[in-house]
Motif scaffolding. Structure first.
Motif, PDB file in Angstrom:
ATOM      1  N   ASP A 116     -91.195 -29.661 -21.806  1.00 22.42           N
ATOM      2  CA  ASP A 116     -92.641 -29.504 -21.706  1.00 22.42           C
ATOM      3  C   ASP A 116     -93.114 -28.116 -22.100  1.00 22.42           C
ATOM      4  O   ASP A 116     -94.163 -27.966 -22.706  1.00 22.42           O
ATOM      5  CB  ASP A 116     -93.101 -29.793 -20.276  1.00 22.42           C
ATOM      6  N   ASP A 117     -92.360 -27.097 -21.743  1.00 17.99           N
ATOM      7  CA  ASP A 117     -92.804 -25.727 -21.931  1.00 17.99           C
ATOM      8  C   ASP A 117     -91.905 -24.919 -22.858  1.00 17.99           C
ATOM      9  O   ASP A 117     -91.957 -23.697 -22.859  1.00 17.99           O
ATOM     10  CB  ASP A 117     -92.873 -25.025 -20.571  1.00 17.99           C
ATOM     11  N   TRP A 118     -91.087 -25.577 -23.653  1.00 16.36           N
ATOM     12  CA  TRP A 118     -90.084 -24.883 -24.480  1.00 16.36           C
ATOM     13  C   TRP A 118     -90.032 -25.520 -25.855  1.00 16.36           C
ATOM     14  O   TRP A 118     -89.898 -26.745 -25.982  1.00 16.36           O
ATOM     15  CB  TRP A 118     -88.724 -24.976 -23.811  1.00 16.36           C
ATOM     16  N   VAL A 119     -90.129 -24.699 -26.898  1.00 15.46           N
ATOM     17  CA  VAL A 119     -90.048 -25.164 -28.277  1.00 15.46           C
ATOM     18  C   VAL A 119     -89.119 -24.215 -29.033  1.00 15.46           C
ATOM     19  O   VAL A 119     -89.148 -22.997 -28.813  1.00 15.46           O
ATOM     20  CB  VAL A 119     -91.451 -25.182 -28.937  1.00 15.46           C
ATOM     21  N   GLU A 120     -88.294 -24.768 -29.922  1.00  6.60           N
ATOM     22  CA  GLU A 120     -87.376 -23.950 -30.718  1.00  6.60           C
ATOM     23  C   GLU A 120     -87.685 -24.094 -32.194  1.00  6.60           C
ATOM     24  O   GLU A 120     -88.141 -25.154 -32.647  1.00  6.60           O
ATOM     25  CB  GLU A 120     -85.930 -24.391 -30.460  1.00  6.60           C
ATOM     26  N   LEU A 121     -87.414 -23.030 -32.927  1.00 15.52           N
ATOM     27  CA  LEU A 121     -87.480 -23.065 -34.382  1.00 15.52           C
ATOM     28  C   LEU A 121     -86.044 -23.086 -34.871  1.00 15.52           C
ATOM     29  O   LEU A 121     -85.309 -22.104 -34.735  1.00 15.52           O
ATOM     30  CB  LEU A 121     -88.221 -21.840 -34.919  1.00 15.52           C
TER      31      LEU A 121
ATOM     32  N   ALA B 226     -87.315 -18.984 -30.144  1.00  9.00           N
ATOM     33  CA  ALA B 226     -87.753 -20.011 -29.205  1.00  9.00           C
ATOM     34  C   ALA B 226     -89.067 -19.542 -28.585  1.00  9.00           C
ATOM     35  O   ALA B 226     -89.362 -18.341 -28.558  1.00  9.00           O
ATOM     36  CB  ALA B 226     -86.694 -20.246 -28.131  1.00  9.00           C
ATOM     37  N   PHE B 227     -89.848 -20.493 -28.090  1.00  8.30           N
ATOM     38  CA  PHE B 227     -91.194 -20.210 -27.597  1.00  8.30           C
ATOM     39  C   PHE B 227     -91.353 -20.878 -26.244  1.00  8.30           C
ATOM     40  O   PHE B 227     -91.122 -22.071 -26.102  1.00  8.30           O
ATOM     41  CB  PHE B 227     -92.229 -20.714 -28.602  1.00  8.30           C
ATOM     42  N   GLN B 228     -91.763 -20.080 -25.261  1.00  7.80           N
ATOM     43  CA  GLN B 228     -91.855 -20.537 -23.885  1.00  7.80           C
ATOM     44  C   GLN B 228     -93.303 -20.440 -23.417  1.00  7.80           C
ATOM     45  O   GLN B 228     -93.959 -19.408 -23.607  1.00  7.80           O
ATOM     46  CB  GLN B 228     -90.964 -19.651 -23.021  1.00  7.80           C
ATOM     47  N   ALA B 229     -93.794 -21.494 -22.806  1.00 11.85           N
ATOM     48  CA  ALA B 229     -95.168 -21.492 -22.309  1.00 11.85           C
ATOM     49  C   ALA B 229     -95.333 -20.471 -21.191  1.00 11.85           C
ATOM     50  O   ALA B 229     -94.516 -20.404 -20.270  1.00 11.85           O
ATOM     51  CB  ALA B 229     -95.554 -22.880 -21.807  1.00 11.85           C
ATOM     52  N   ALA B 230     -96.385 -19.691 -21.308  1.00  6.95           N
ATOM     53  CA  ALA B 230     -96.753 -18.714 -20.285  1.00  6.95           C
ATOM     54  C   ALA B 230     -98.262 -18.794 -20.128  1.00  6.95           C
ATOM     55  O   ALA B 230     -99.000 -18.113 -20.845  1.00  6.95           O
ATOM     56  CB  ALA B 230     -96.307 -17.319 -20.691  1.00  6.95           C
TER      57      ALA B 230
END
Length: 121
Positions: A36-41, A50-54
């Motif tokens: 839900d809160d984590w996306v990777e390139l 990687a990108f984490q929701a904050a």
């Protein structure tokens, strides 16, 4: 002997999918959600991002002696002028680009993280 290897650089941001899309357009690769809160390139050359929701993310201020820039990415490009046009079209904004004699220019990604375009081959 090293204790560890660098697995990925993780950027906190309010919208992981949007920021991953920005970096996919800039660096190549495929955006893959891993929760839900984590996306990777994945698949882009170099170290994985990687990108984490904050949700309460506050972007770094550059340059500010009283506020940390946290970190920044140096991205090597063959032509600074061409790369500048392309990153601005993707939604980056200039932070320090006035001195055209330098071998680098500083921008912020759409979430406000600073990054440099650096002249290279």
């Amino acid at each position: 002997m090293a204790i560890a290897t660098l697995g990925s650089v993780v950027l906190d941001c309010p919208d992981p999918n949007a920021l991953a899309g920005f970096y996919a357009a800039l660096l190549g690769g495929v955006v893959e959600e891993s929760g839900d809160d984590w996306v990777e390139l994945n698949g882009a050359p170099g170290t994985q991002l990687a990108f984490q929701a904050a949700p309460d993310f506050v972007p770094p201020q550059w340059p500010r002696p009283d506020a940390s820039q946290q970190f920044h990415l140096d991205l090597t490009v063959p032509d600074l002028d061409t790369a500048e046009r392309e990153v601005l079209a993707l939604g980056a904004r200039p932070l320090d680009t006035e001195d055209r004699t330098r071998s680098f220019r500083v921008y912020a990604d759409p979430a406000g993280h600073p990054f440099c375009l650096c002249a290279g081959q």
